[in-house]
Write an enzyme that holds these catalytic residues in place. Structure first.
Site, PDB file in Angstrom:
ATOM      1  N   ARG A  82       0.680  -1.370   0.365  1.00  0.00           N
ATOM      2  CA  ARG A  82      -0.250  -0.229   0.310  1.00  0.00           C
ATOM      3  C   ARG A  82       1.012   0.859  -0.358  1.00  0.00           C
ATOM      4  O   ARG A  82       1.952   0.945   1.195  1.00  0.00           O
ATOM      5  CB  ARG A  82      -0.873  -0.137   1.615  1.00  0.00           C
ATOM      6  N   GLU A 172      -7.552   8.350   6.922  1.00  0.00           N
ATOM      7  CA  GLU A 172      -7.168   8.954   8.242  1.00  0.00           C
ATOM      8  C   GLU A 172      -8.375  10.066   8.727  1.00  0.00           C
ATOM      9  O   GLU A 172      -7.071  11.585   8.591  1.00  0.00           O
ATOM     10  CB  GLU A 172      -5.978   8.856   9.090  1.00  0.00           C
ATOM     11  N   ASN A 298      -7.122   1.501  10.148  1.00  0.00           N
ATOM     12  CA  ASN A 298      -5.983   1.457  10.852  1.00  0.00           C
ATOM     13  C   ASN A 298      -6.082   1.622  12.353  1.00  0.00           C
ATOM     14  O   ASN A 298      -7.037   2.682  13.279  1.00  0.00           O
ATOM     15  CB  ASN A 298      -5.457   2.767  10.442  1.00  0.00           C
ATOM     16  N   TYR A 300      -3.783   1.222  16.140  1.00  0.00           N
ATOM     17  CA  TYR A 300      -3.376   1.355  17.146  1.00  0.00           C
ATOM     18  C   TYR A 300      -2.751   1.029  18.391  1.00  0.00           C
ATOM     19  O   TYR A 300      -2.294   0.578  18.887  1.00  0.00           O
ATOM     20  CB  TYR A 300      -1.911   2.173  16.332  1.00  0.00           C
TER      21      TYR A 300
HETATM   22  O1  IFM Z   1       2.913   7.670   9.965  1.00  0.00           O
HETATM   23  C1  IFM Z   1       1.635   7.485  10.480  1.00  0.00           C
HETATM   24  C2  IFM Z   1       0.175   7.471   9.086  1.00  0.00           C
HETATM   25  O2  IFM Z   1       1.228   7.563   7.739  1.00  0.00           O
HETATM   26  C3  IFM Z   1      -0.839   7.640   8.958  1.00  0.00           C
HETATM   27  N1  IFM Z   1      -1.175   6.814  10.490  1.00  0.00           N
HETATM   28  C4  IFM Z   1      -0.681   6.899  11.443  1.00  0.00           C
HETATM   29  C5  IFM Z   1       1.013   5.954  11.445  1.00  0.00           C
HETATM   30  C6  IFM Z   1       2.041   6.353  12.983  1.00  0.00           C
HETATM   31  O3  IFM Z   1       2.128   6.962  13.603  1.00  0.00           O
END
Ligand code: IFM
Length: 467
Positions: A82, A172, A298, A300
């Site tokens: 990606r 995002e 996404n 985290y």
């Molecule tokens: O680096 C970023 C990415 O550009 C978008 N999502 C989170 C990642 C880590 O912060």
């Protein structure tokens, strides 16, 4: 169940393993071959905005050499990659004259990926808006920007669409709107609640308009959007904190999920923000909520919310964690990454099951997951056990979600290589591959070797690693 740490993780035969990057974070070549400036080229020039006053002018130099990294991807056995397209490389002014050299670059990149047996997943907007659109019309604060984005998406697809079938419109939108237009810590550095909600609405509209154009070009295209989603939990199990968390959930997640999948902005959040409402024209919500082929997730970490009577409008806020002595730390047994983000693998399972229950079993790609740690090269190796454990724990949860019936089709590690981490500059390393930013030397980390071996074992068990 796949969460048993002694058992190998097993995914369906058609599950895809990949990695992700974005243009501004890796390409460099900021003004090469006719590229126009982006808002990030401008923002990073203002002193004090970025740690170490770093910028993306050279970054990982992939504009001048992508083949080195494609060779690594092939060695890792990736099924997909990606990457994002830099809008100002294609339209230096955001609209109008096309820069053929920019299109040629992505043409060569796509061919090289396919020659290596890697499926390209293309993100059309990963925050590097052409500066001209920001200065002339106020960027996504202006409705016209959504239409310029659709024109750009259509043009890119007409050039690459014979080989690229997977498209992510926007990466995002929460981050782009919130950090760039409410908190001012990302480009374009605005702090304005009116602009903020306009940027939210116009990005969603841009996604809808671009989806229509892409599907109009080729029904075979798979078109989706990548959202940064996170469970929002109350700090204490009290009525007030639960209400605060529910509002936090609307702010982080439902503002995007409800509009994209149901065509509504969520209450009570939307009502609380009425002073700042953008103009929503008749038909907008239908455009925003037309069917999408997949949702990019996404993930985290999670976020904790608490009641806060003194916060205007919201009366709620994220919990403030004790300031750690160093950023990668453990607090009462809970681990945190170098970003200060809690390691919370259970959150991805929670999120995936919730998406299935509340929004229908839409196909999902995990378009980003990963962790920053303070890696060191020792005798030519990077022993990043912390990152390997992070990835493994999350993959186990994803496999468990698949077992529970969630339609997850693939997983992309953020990131292939260490890169420019926005306001944190180059000091936060997310890569499976270490980059020495002076020499551009690449060193595969232990987590990269572990990921390669995981993919090999899946293939050995009959996995095709192709979307
Ligand atoms: O680096 C970023 C990415 O550009 C978008 N999502 C989170 C990642 C880590 O912060």
């Amino acid at each position: 169940m796949n969460t048993d740490l002694n058992k190998d993780i097993v995914f369906p035969a058609d599950f895809t393993f990949g990695t992700a990057t974005s243009a501004y974070q890796i390409e460099g070549g900021w003004n090469a071959d006719g590229k126009g400036p982006s808002i990030w080229d401008r923002f990073t020039r203002s002193r004090g905005k970025i740690d170490g006053d770093h910028n993306g002018e050279v970054a990982c130099n992939t504009y001048h050499d992508f083949q080195t990294d494609i060779n690594f991807m092939r060695d890792l056995g990736l099924g997909a990659y990606r990457f994002s397209i830099s809008w100002p490389r294609i339209f230096p002014d955001g609209r109008g004259a096309v820069n053929q050299a920019g299109l040629d670059y992505y043409d060569r990149l796509v061919d090289a990926l396919l020659a290596a047996g890697i499926t390209p997943f293309v993100t059309l907007f990963h925050w590097d808006l052409p500066w001209a659109l920001q200065s002339d019309i106020g960027g996504f604060g202006d409705r016209d920007c959504a239409y310029y984005f659709a024109d750009y998406a259509e043009l890119v697809a007409s050039r690459l669409g014979d080989r690229v079938k997977h498209w992510i419109t926007i990466n995002e939108p929460w981050v782009y709107a919130t950090l760039g237009h409410l908190l001012g810590i990302h480009a374009p550095g605005r702090r304005n609640p009116w602009t903020y909600l306009r940027v939210v609405h116009h990005q969603l509209l841009a996604h809808g308009l671009a989806t229509l154009r892409l599907k109009g070009q080729d029904q075979e295209f798979q078109v989706g959007i990548s959202l940064n989603l996170m469970p929002v939990h109350p700090v204490r199990d009290t009525k007030r904190d639960r209400a605060a968390a529910a509002l936090g959930d609307q702010f982080f997640n439902r503002l995007y999920l409800d509009s994209l999948l149901y065509g509504i902005y969520p209450e009570p959040l939307w009502k609380k923000l009425r002073l700042f409402h953008p103009t929503v024209r008749p038909g907008d919500m239908q455009i925003i909520s037309q069917p999408m082929d997949f949702m990019g997730v996404n993930y985290y970490t999670r976020v904790l919310f608490q009641n806060a009577w003194y916060v205007p409008f919201y009366k709620a806020r994220p919990a403030v964690l004790p300031k750690p002595a160093k950023l990668e730390f453990s607090l009462n047994g809970t681990l945190f990454t170098q970003m200060g983000w809690e390691v919370y693998p259970a959150g991805i399972m929670e999120l995936l099951c919730r998406l299935k229950q509340e929004y229908g079993n839409i196909p999902i790609y995990i378009t980003e997951n990963g962790a920053a740690y303070a890696d060191k090269i020792v005798a030519g190796r990077v022993h990043d056990t912390n990152r390997q454990q992070y990835l493994e724990q999350h993959l186990r949860q994803i496999a468990a979600a698949v077992e529970a019936g969630v339609d997850v089709r693939g997983y992309f590690v953020w990131s292939l290589i260490d890169n420019f981490e926005w306001s944190f500059g180059y000091d936060k390393r997310f890569g499976l591959i270490h980059v020495d930013f002076q020499s551009q030397q690449r060193t595969i980390k232990d987590s990269g070797i572990w990921f390669r071996d995981l993919i090999r074992r899946q293939k050995g068990a009959g996995n095709s690693n192709a979307p």
